[in-house]
Design a protein around this motif. Sequence first.
Motif, PDB file in Angstrom:
ATOM      1  N   VAL A 123       0.841  -1.198   0.000  1.00 59.33           N
ATOM      2  CA  VAL A 123       0.000   0.000   0.000  1.00 59.33           C
ATOM      3  C   VAL A 123       0.879   1.252   0.000  1.00 59.33           C
ATOM      4  CG1 VAL A 123      -1.626   1.347   1.396  1.00 59.33           C
ATOM      5  CG2 VAL A 123      -2.015  -1.092   1.024  1.00 59.33           C
ATOM      6  N   LEU A 124       1.923   1.247   0.811  1.00 65.83           N
ATOM      7  CA  LEU A 124       2.836   2.400   0.850  1.00 65.83           C
ATOM      8  C   LEU A 124       3.542   2.590  -0.493  1.00 65.83           C
ATOM      9  CD1 LEU A 124       4.378   2.093   4.415  1.00 65.83           C
ATOM     10  CD2 LEU A 124       2.659   3.721   3.606  1.00 65.83           C
ATOM     11  N   LEU A 125       3.920   1.500  -1.129  1.00 62.22           N
ATOM     12  CA  LEU A 125       4.568   1.587  -2.435  1.00 62.22           C
ATOM     13  C   LEU A 125       3.616   2.155  -3.490  1.00 62.22           C
ATOM     14  CD1 LEU A 125       7.075   0.959  -4.154  1.00 62.22           C
ATOM     15  CD2 LEU A 125       6.054  -1.277  -4.610  1.00 62.22           C
ATOM     16  N   VAL A 126       2.374   1.728  -3.478  1.00 69.25           N
ATOM     17  CA  VAL A 126       1.386   2.244  -4.425  1.00 69.25           C
ATOM     18  C   VAL A 126       1.150   3.733  -4.178  1.00 69.25           C
ATOM     19  CG1 VAL A 126      -1.063   2.131  -5.060  1.00 69.25           C
ATOM     20  CG2 VAL A 126       0.279   0.038  -4.891  1.00 69.25           C
ATOM     21  N   LEU A 127       1.055   4.131  -2.912  1.00 69.30           N
ATOM     22  CA  LEU A 127       0.881   5.558  -2.602  1.00 69.30           C
ATOM     23  C   LEU A 127       2.084   6.372  -3.065  1.00 69.30           C
ATOM     24  CD1 LEU A 127      -0.775   5.446   0.927  1.00 69.30           C
ATOM     25  CD2 LEU A 127      -1.813   6.163  -1.226  1.00 69.30           C
ATOM     26  N   LEU A 128       3.273   5.838  -2.862  1.00 72.99           N
ATOM     27  CA  LEU A 128       4.483   6.536  -3.304  1.00 72.99           C
ATOM     28  C   LEU A 128       4.475   6.725  -4.818  1.00 72.99           C
ATOM     29  CD1 LEU A 128       7.337   7.615  -2.575  1.00 72.99           C
ATOM     30  CD2 LEU A 128       8.172   5.336  -3.079  1.00 72.99           C
ATOM     31  N   LEU A 129       4.111   5.682  -5.546  1.00 71.46           N
ATOM     32  CA  LEU A 129       4.055   5.791  -7.002  1.00 71.46           C
ATOM     33  C   LEU A 129       2.937   6.722  -7.453  1.00 71.46           C
ATOM     34  CD1 LEU A 129       4.716   2.083  -8.040  1.00 71.46           C
ATOM     35  CD2 LEU A 129       6.295   4.017  -8.166  1.00 71.46           C
ATOM     36  N   ALA A 130       1.833   6.750  -6.717  1.00 76.30           N
ATOM     37  CA  ALA A 130       0.717   7.615  -7.097  1.00 76.30           C
ATOM     38  C   ALA A 130       1.057   9.085  -6.889  1.00 76.30           C
ATOM     39  CB  ALA A 130      -0.528   7.244  -6.291  1.00 76.30           C
ATOM     40  N   TYR A 131       1.861   9.401  -5.896  1.00 77.41           N
ATOM     41  CA  TYR A 131       2.196  10.802  -5.615  1.00 77.41           C
ATOM     42  C   TYR A 131       3.463  11.262  -6.325  1.00 77.41           C
ATOM     43  CZ  TYR A 131      -1.398  11.070  -2.059  1.00 77.41           C
ATOM     44  OH  TYR A 131      -2.596  11.085  -1.422  1.00 77.41           O
ATOM     45  N   ALA A 132       4.199  10.389  -6.938  1.00 78.86           N
ATOM     46  CA  ALA A 132       5.461  10.772  -7.576  1.00 78.86           C
ATOM     47  C   ALA A 132       5.226  11.714  -8.759  1.00 78.86           C
ATOM     48  CB  ALA A 132       6.220   9.531  -8.032  1.00 78.86           C
ATOM     49  N   TYR A 133       4.296  11.400  -9.635  1.00 82.13           N
ATOM     50  CA  TYR A 133       4.061  12.234 -10.814  1.00 82.13           C
ATOM     51  C   TYR A 133       3.544  13.618 -10.444  1.00 82.13           C
ATOM     52  CZ  TYR A 133       2.357  13.855 -15.286  1.00 82.13           C
ATOM     53  OH  TYR A 133       2.124  14.612 -16.399  1.00 82.13           O
ATOM     54  N   PRO A 134       2.534  13.758  -9.573  1.00 85.82           N
ATOM     55  CA  PRO A 134       2.087  15.111  -9.213  1.00 85.82           C
ATOM     56  C   PRO A 134       3.180  15.952  -8.549  1.00 85.82           C
ATOM     57  CG  PRO A 134       0.421  13.515  -8.582  1.00 85.82           C
ATOM     58  CD  PRO A 134       1.617  12.746  -9.020  1.00 85.82           C
ATOM     59  N   VAL A 135       4.023  15.325  -7.760  1.00 86.57           N
ATOM     60  CA  VAL A 135       5.116  16.069  -7.118  1.00 86.57           C
ATOM     61  C   VAL A 135       6.110  16.535  -8.174  1.00 86.57           C
ATOM     62  CG1 VAL A 135       7.102  15.828  -5.574  1.00 86.57           C
ATOM     63  CG2 VAL A 135       4.859  14.991  -4.869  1.00 86.57           C
ATOM     64  N   ARG A 136       6.374  15.682  -9.157  1.00 87.71           N
ATOM     65  CA  ARG A 136       7.298  16.078 -10.226  1.00 87.71           C
ATOM     66  C   ARG A 136       6.729  17.236 -11.034  1.00 87.71           C
ATOM     67  NH1 ARG A 136       8.675  12.413 -15.335  1.00 87.71           N
ATOM     68  NH2 ARG A 136       6.498  12.952 -15.655  1.00 87.71           N
ATOM     69  N   VAL A 137       5.432  17.188 -11.325  1.00 88.48           N
ATOM     70  CA  VAL A 137       4.784  18.274 -12.059  1.00 88.48           C
ATOM     71  C   VAL A 137       4.822  19.561 -11.242  1.00 88.48           C
ATOM     72  CG1 VAL A 137       2.561  19.075 -12.937  1.00 88.48           C
ATOM     73  CG2 VAL A 137       3.339  16.775 -13.448  1.00 88.48           C
TER      74      VAL A 137
END
Length: 143
Positions: A33-47
């Motif tokens: 679950v933590l890994l999925v959350l990390l991947l889900a927030y990676a793109y918006p943070v990069r943008v």
Amino acid sequence: MARRAVSAGGTALRTRAPQPRRFTSRAIVLSLVLLVLLLAYAYPVRVYLAQQAEIAALEQSQERQAAKVAEMAARAKKWDDPEYVISQARQRLHMVLPGEKSYVVVDPDRATKTDPADVPGAEKAPRPWYGKLWSSVEAADKQ
């Protein structure tokens, strides 16, 4: 009933307790679950970070343009002064007021050399292709 292992001497043998597994199923699910959350927030943070960098660059560009506008306004303000206009006319255009005499000092060291192509009998540079093409069009038009 549980049996105890008994040694040949009649004493009970010590057995090891079963070792718990290192990762329980709960720990594995939590890490997924933590890994999925990390991947889900990676793109918006990069943008977000890219947008912040672009905003900073635009603000810096805007500051440079404001400084350039201020400098050009100061230069334009100088032209409101008649003395500045007269001095620029003297320097740039070699103009004089009525009744004054103009003198131009020519420095022989800074004199321009004549272009060898302008000398009669000198070898001329070849014409570009479009010049030849245009002369052939003109020649065909005359016939």
